[in-house]
Scaffold this active site. Sequence first.
Site: not given
Ligand code: BG6
Length: 491
Positions: A51, A150, A180, A237, A242, A341
């Site tokens: 936008r 996601k 990812h 999350d 993952h 975290k």
């Molecule tokens: C993301 C989460 O998908 O993955 C984040 O939303 C997280 O909260 C991140 O920090 C971690 O990715 P990586 O590649 O840094 O381990």
Amino acid sequence: MSSQIIPVEPFDYVVFGGSGDLAERKLLPALYHRQVEGQFSEPTRIIGASRSALSNEEYRKFADAALKEHLKKGEYDEAEVKKFLARLFYVPVDARSDAGWDQLKKLLDEGKERVRAFYLAVAPGIFGDISQKIHDHKLITKQTRIVVEKPIGRDLASALQLNDTIGKVFKEEQIFRIDHYLGKETVQNLMALRFANALYEPLWNANHIDHVQITVAESVGLEGRAGYYDTAGALRDMVQNHILQLLCLTAMEIPSSMDSEAVRDEKLKVLRALKPIDASNVEQATVRGQYRAGASAGGPVKGYLDELEGGVSNTETFVAIKAEIGNWRWAGVPFYIRTGKRLAGRVSEIVITFKHIPHTIFDQAAGRIVANQLIIRLQPDEGVKQSLMIKDPGPGGMRLRNVSLDMSFASAFNVRNPDAYERLLMDVIRSNQTLFMRRDEVEAAWEWVDPILKGWEEAGQQVQGYTAGTWGPSQAIALIERDGRTWHDDI
Ligand code: BG6
């Protein structure tokens, strides 16, 4: 050690949310690297869309700043950046009105024959609107794909709805649901390790494996994402996507080939075989945590509640789960998973602990025989470590020692470790879905996660406080120790 780069067909990548955080931190640097490595064919363009009212020139400035900020030392090359910026364009569009869409169509029509990828780096709330606009403005060609980030839903019902909305406009084979973690080198190496070696697969089952641990620990806190994170929590999350993907690749049967359907069929079977955790067992099988003030990355840090505007929340920033897979291969083998975290370090690893030898021929003086472990390290230092018992060198009789064969990919191969997005962005152009989540996988993952969320609510399971910079609440240690096992913290 050289790797072969196979160029992909010319493409137009349209990044919705092109001036956002993901584009800045991940997508633009990843695409730049693919150009530098010679993977693009000409003509190839990257088109930012959002936008914000930016011109092409302003978008190029934004991208230049993003590369300066996020490339590592020595990776910013003036000539390459110039070439990269020249392929960038920008169109201001509004997902909820027709503003800008004709201009986007005109630009895309210049390259009708190219592969066309739409990347939705935006809030899921507008996935449906954007898909519909793409359809209404006739932007879909035979060579079109759509990439969605996601979170795909916040529970099964919303995931079904989201998948339906996108599915109205795109066929399943055009939809790339990105996780990812599947693009991380070590995750792909997990398949190489299991299926390209004769050594492990015969042992990869309940007869020889005692338990599996999957840890994804982060030292960072909210990183300015409180608005999203407080409505999500660690289970949604990190675990729903993952960690369950890591678990699937570790536990799946051997697919008949690397074909995307073959691999995803096997992953799906694992998700469907996960034993339910609900109100009846959620308190024994899970631990929720939330960080309090402490120290991390060398300095004092605030607690979670202090980082939130409101200051009151029962959202978990840490979760540990004892998961079990109800099938023949994994009967009785717990999969302990944990993520959080503000933990003691940034570590992601899968630890396979084999069973103890059934009988020892050595006397007590030889020392304790430790069960073999295979450690697959995703980060920070990607690699594989296999522990073995050997005889302590030198005289003095038979004394045994636990040692590790430790391979760090960075030092073994001396190549740049590509970011996960690089591989995945190019797989979209190649139309290779192996490392993307199929609709039924996402839904099966929610089917397992939903009863945990509901169970927490019904049981009123509160978060346990942990000091920032530690390995999480003491209850997480108890979760594994009451089974006579310990977390692998020797990192
Ligand atoms: C993301 C989460 O998908 O993955 C984040 O939303 C997280 O909260 C991140 O920090 C971690 O990715 P990586 O590649 O840094 O381990």
